[in-house]
Design a protein around this motif. Structure first.
Motif, PDB file in Angstrom:
ATOM      1  N   GLU A 182       0.844  -1.194   0.000  1.00 28.33           N
ATOM      2  CA  GLU A 182       0.000   0.000   0.000  1.00 28.33           C
ATOM      3  C   GLU A 182       0.878   1.243   0.000  1.00 28.33           C
ATOM      4  OE1 GLU A 182      -2.439   0.009   3.483  1.00 28.33           O
ATOM      5  OE2 GLU A 182      -3.569  -1.751   2.876  1.00 28.33           O
TER       6      GLU A 182
ATOM      7  N   PRO B 196       3.430  -2.752   3.626  1.00 34.66           N
ATOM      8  CA  PRO B 196       2.179  -3.429   3.973  1.00 34.66           C
ATOM      9  C   PRO B 196       1.511  -2.693   5.131  1.00 34.66           C
ATOM     10  CG  PRO B 196       4.021  -4.996   3.872  1.00 34.66           C
ATOM     11  CD  PRO B 196       4.604  -3.612   3.800  1.00 34.66           C
ATOM     12  N   ARG B 197       0.196  -2.551   5.072  1.00 37.19           N
ATOM     13  CA  ARG B 197      -0.586  -1.873   6.117  1.00 37.19           C
ATOM     14  C   ARG B 197      -0.022  -0.486   6.447  1.00 37.19           C
ATOM     15  NH1 ARG B 197      -0.975  -5.892  10.978  1.00 37.19           N
ATOM     16  NH2 ARG B 197      -2.217  -4.182  11.796  1.00 37.19           N
ATOM     17  N   VAL B 198       0.470   0.200   5.433  1.00 33.61           N
ATOM     18  CA  VAL B 198       1.206   1.454   5.646  1.00 33.61           C
ATOM     19  C   VAL B 198       0.359   2.552   6.280  1.00 33.61           C
ATOM     20  CG1 VAL B 198       0.883   2.466   3.337  1.00 33.61           C
ATOM     21  CG2 VAL B 198       2.958   2.972   4.649  1.00 33.61           C
TER      22      VAL B 198
ATOM     23  N   GLU C 238      -2.193   2.351   8.399  1.00 34.51           N
ATOM     24  CA  GLU C 238      -2.335   2.047   9.820  1.00 34.51           C
ATOM     25  C   GLU C 238      -1.012   2.259  10.561  1.00 34.51           C
ATOM     26  OE1 GLU C 238      -3.687  -1.809  12.518  1.00 34.51           O
ATOM     27  OE2 GLU C 238      -3.726  -1.938  10.331  1.00 34.51           O
ATOM     28  N   MET C 239       0.082   1.792   9.968  1.00 36.72           N
ATOM     29  CA  MET C 239       1.387   1.911  10.608  1.00 36.72           C
ATOM     30  C   MET C 239       1.810   3.378  10.730  1.00 36.72           C
ATOM     31  SD  MET C 239       5.078   0.140   9.691  1.00 36.72           S
ATOM     32  CE  MET C 239       4.292  -1.341   9.161  1.00 36.72           C
TER      33      MET C 239
ATOM     34  N   THR D  36       0.788   5.523   1.035  1.00 33.70           N
ATOM     35  CA  THR D  36       0.098   6.598   1.730  1.00 33.70           C
ATOM     36  C   THR D  36       0.871   7.894   1.540  1.00 33.70           C
ATOM     37  OG1 THR D  36      -1.081   7.215   3.757  1.00 33.70           O
ATOM     38  CG2 THR D  36       1.179   6.364   4.013  1.00 33.70           C
TER      39      THR D  36
ATOM     40  N   GLU E  61       5.493   3.670   1.334  1.00 29.58           N
ATOM     41  CA  GLU E  61       4.972   2.377   0.882  1.00 29.58           C
ATOM     42  C   GLU E  61       5.397   1.265   1.834  1.00 29.58           C
ATOM     43  OE1 GLU E  61       4.959   1.071  -3.486  1.00 29.58           O
ATOM     44  OE2 GLU E  61       6.621  -0.090  -2.617  1.00 29.58           O
TER      45      GLU E  61
ATOM     46  N   HIS F  21      -0.082   5.242  13.387  1.00 32.49           N
ATOM     47  CA  HIS F  21       0.397   4.833  14.710  1.00 32.49           C
ATOM     48  C   HIS F  21       1.696   5.574  15.056  1.00 32.49           C
ATOM     49  CE1 HIS F  21       1.171   2.277  18.158  1.00 32.49           C
ATOM     50  NE2 HIS F  21       2.392   2.091  17.703  1.00 32.49           N
TER      51      HIS F  21
ATOM     52  N   SER G 195      -6.976   7.331   5.028  1.00 34.50           N
ATOM     53  CA  SER G 195      -7.554   6.190   4.309  1.00 34.50           C
ATOM     54  C   SER G 195      -6.856   6.059   2.959  1.00 34.50           C
ATOM     55  CB  SER G 195      -9.052   6.395   4.091  1.00 34.50           C
ATOM     56  OG  SER G 195      -9.266   7.462   3.172  1.00 34.50           O
ATOM     57  N   LEU G 196      -7.051   4.924   2.321  1.00 36.26           N
ATOM     58  CA  LEU G 196      -6.476   4.699   0.999  1.00 36.26           C
ATOM     59  C   LEU G 196      -7.016   5.708  -0.009  1.00 36.26           C
ATOM     60  CD1 LEU G 196      -4.519   2.893  -0.511  1.00 36.26           C
ATOM     61  CD2 LEU G 196      -6.377   1.279  -0.901  1.00 36.26           C
TER      62      LEU G 196
END
Length: 147
Positions: free
Chosen positions: A2, A78-80, A82-83, A4, A76, A86, A119-120
């Motif tokens: 993903e 995975p689960r970017v 959300e990460m 962001t 970029e 955080h 969000s994406l």
């Protein structure tokens, strides 16, 4: 993978925190695929914060974002999303956990050092304001072999 979008706001630049903030993403294995140092136009400010049009803080926020240089970044992993959120911490620095970017460095609610897509869909809209697809670099980090 993903992608962001984040922006280091003018106060992050003025306080000399660009390297420190970007380091926090890189040390977590998040890849920087786009990076621009720029002074946002009024139009870019308005487009970025368009979802907040009509809210009490909109004018102050867009004026602040146009007040100095910023760093626009595409990340970029995975689960970017959300990460990244955080690592960034809560919008209100008084509610942000210790160890997060805002918890460590932010001083006020609207001048909280960094904008991060929520969000994406937001990330795609926001990236398109600052980057063309051909400006994003595809490469592998050595650490990705460990993910």
């Amino acid at each position: 993978m993903e992608r962001t979008f984040i922006i280091l706001k003018p106060n992050a630049v003025r306080r000399g925190l660009i390297g420190e903030i970007l380091r926090r993403f890189e040390q977590r294995g998040i890849k920087i695929v786009g990076l621009k140092f720029l002074w946002m136009t009024r139009e870019q400010c308005e487009r970025l914060y368009e979802p907040h049009l009509g809210k009490s803080f909109y004018e102050d926020l867009t004026n602040f974002m146009a007040s100095g240089p910023v760093v626009a970044v595409v990340l970029e992993a995975p689960r970017v999303i959300e990460m990244v959120r955080h690592i960034v911490g809560a919008t209100d620095p008084l509610k942000a956990e210790a160890g997060t970017i805002r918890g460590e460095f932010a001083l006020t609610l609207t001048k909280n050092l960094i904008h991060a897509s929520d969000s994406l869909e937001s990330a795609q809209r926001e990236m398109s304001i600052f980057f063309n697809e051909d400006e994003l670099i595809d490469y592998e980090l050595d650490i990705q072999n460990d993910i």
